[in-house]
Design a protein around this motif. Sequence first.
Motif: not given
Length: 793
Positions: A418-424, A428-448
């Motif tokens: 399986g895999a989980h991919v998240d791009l966000t 923020h409401y007040d970007s001057d106080v709380r500047p933002g950004g982008s995030r990529l999270d990737i998590k492939p996995w294998i189970s037996m």
Amino acid sequence: MRPALRLLPLPLCIAVSLTAFADERPGMWRLCPLDDAVPVFPDAPPPVGTAADRDQHPTDIAGDELSGIYDQVMNYDGNVTLRRGDQFLSADNLTIDAQAGTYAAEGSIRYQDSGMRLVGQRLQGNQEQDTHSIEDVRYQLIDQRGSGGAARAELQGEFGSLYRSSYSTCPPDQRLWELRSRQIDIDMEEGFGTAKGATLHLGKVPVLYVPWFKFPIDDRRKTGLLYPAIGYNSRNGFDWEQPIYLNLAPNYDMTLGPRVMTRRGFLLGSEFRYLTESGRGTLEFEYLPSDDLTNRDREREIREVPIADNRREEDRGMFHFNGRHRFNSTWHARANLNWISDPRYLEDMSSSLADAAPSAIASSAGLYGSGRYWSAGLTADYRVLSDYTLRRERLPYYRAPRAYWIWERPHTPWLVTGAHVDLTRFDHYDSDVRPGGSRLDIKPWISMPLEGAAWYVRPTLAWRYTGYQLDNELAQDLDPATPDTSPSRSLPISSVEAGLFFDRDTTFRGERYLHTLEPRLFYLNVPYRYQDDLPRFDTRNLTFSWGQLFRDNRFAGADRQTDANQLTLALSTRLLRESDGSEKLNLSVGQIRYFDDSRVGLTATSGQIEAGRSSWVAEGAYAINDRWTFNAGYQWDPKERRDELVSLRTRYLIGDYGIANLGYRYRRAPQLEQVDFSFLYPINDAWSVVGRYYYSLHDSQVLEGIAGVQWDSCCMSVRLVGRHYVRNRLGETNDSIQLEIEFKGMGSAGPDLEDRLRRAILGYYRDDLYLVPPSEIGDGGDDGDDFYLDPLP
């Protein structure tokens, strides 16, 4: 004779119309006797078919004597009966003039079908002119409560009238309330009735007079007035809302809600609904221009609300949209959009703690898809502050947009990938106080997964990569010396979960049970990665609980991944009664052993865990008997040798519909200690007392206190309740005394106390016993999407 039978549903029309907006609730008619206004006809055959298929059945007429000339005038005398499908008609005599097209039935007229019974004195009509009348009518509904009568009922084609009619759901010998009308005109083609001179009587005393109103007589949607909502309180003054229903088209409609509050002004509310082959939606809007409360309390508000942006607006309103649209079997869209004019809107428009508790109102919209092995979405969310005691800077980041993809596929019984991919993108409401950004999270996995009848072993190996593209201001805040706009983190995650199932037959207190023993292990290994240089957009600590013993991350959100070298040991046992499969006992206990320090925290100075043992987590439930149950949760820290959490809850069922609940909850951090006692105690079949005492020991404050009395009868209920409750996070309280009078089968006057008591007393109706007790004051669940108070940077 078939045309003559068209008259008979007339009394039913008024009864159905009066019950059109009355919802039935559990046990609503439990006190109703079996006596009917029109007793059962012992000689009537069981109904055959329904009203919809009457024309497909033949008409049979019988009597003791038959005289006259066929196709001219025929007389049936003595015990005359007519049967067709579900209809039965009986009279002393019946005369039919085939040439004139007239008929007349006299003496002890009785009629019954699948929905009602009625009796009358004279039935006559002209089939050629399609006119019919019946005198001295009394009727009894069969499928629902309700009975009444009319001095005369007339029908011409699709139009009819009832004169001096009545309706009530009370027993015939105990009319606690009754609705009487001088005249009711009915248009069956359009599906409308018009009442003239309608009066509501309590006993023999008239209490409400309505000179004219229009109402529906069938299930067709029609434009018209709905039942008004009338109330009074010190904040709003006299409060009248008159809903107006607009049937715009077969697949969409609108309800306007003009509302007059003598101490606030005029509010216009509306609800628009639509339904298509591929979707549905509801749009709600409220607008209150120049709210007098804003000007009346302005000076006081300036003193009590130092945050100017959180004060009431003069023109106030609310918007809500909830909709869903399906494009095909794979993709669909959903939206839940909300807006309020100011953070005090919910508090001013609601007296319910459950309604006013959220600190923010969330809005979200997205496109979602799913297949056999995958699911995906493209979404966005936003939050509007609804607590005037908080600054908007404390709102969490909103995600606009967020794209995710989840894939899981079994290749063989012992191999799953399986895999989980998240791009966000976070802003923020007040970007001057709380500047933002982008995030990529990737998590492939294998189970037996390896499994047997009484055992399982599930080793899993995953790799997690999280990378960012940050605004320059945020990178500078995280590391002023060497700002990095593209930090990242990658690491492997390995875990093994294993368990055994043991069971045996046993006897406990003379009954046979299946006794299970279920040991469970979970080993987690995650190497340490330095993460203090990463932002924290949506990540927080999860509340330590039973579920946390078996997770691969103790944080909600992707900004922090715990490092771990730990083993969870847990044991569960259950007693299942063999006679009905019910659970007598359920006990679980578990603990994590940390072989190394867990050095990753939310910040550089908080959230780390030293090597050793976690708190013991124990949960249990025991059914003492069929009426008395007990639940408990407990966490104990062996290092500090102190309680971390104590939760106790017991419930006792009183009689057929009474209940008593007692709960206690203590949590060390963040500190909370509360006791909650609620009850519904039946004094007898008619009278009962209700109450709740919800108290914060930590704050030395009553969160909600309720004391009330209820009176119930077959057709009427009265609830009188006094309530003291906290209305905001500052601990400010309100007091109220409220009265609700319910006319069963028609409607109610006063606030909806039934709904408030149902929220406050778990088990107010026995059908609610399966529900989880509400947490009206707390800090939300463990879902990373839940709102939480973000610390100021």
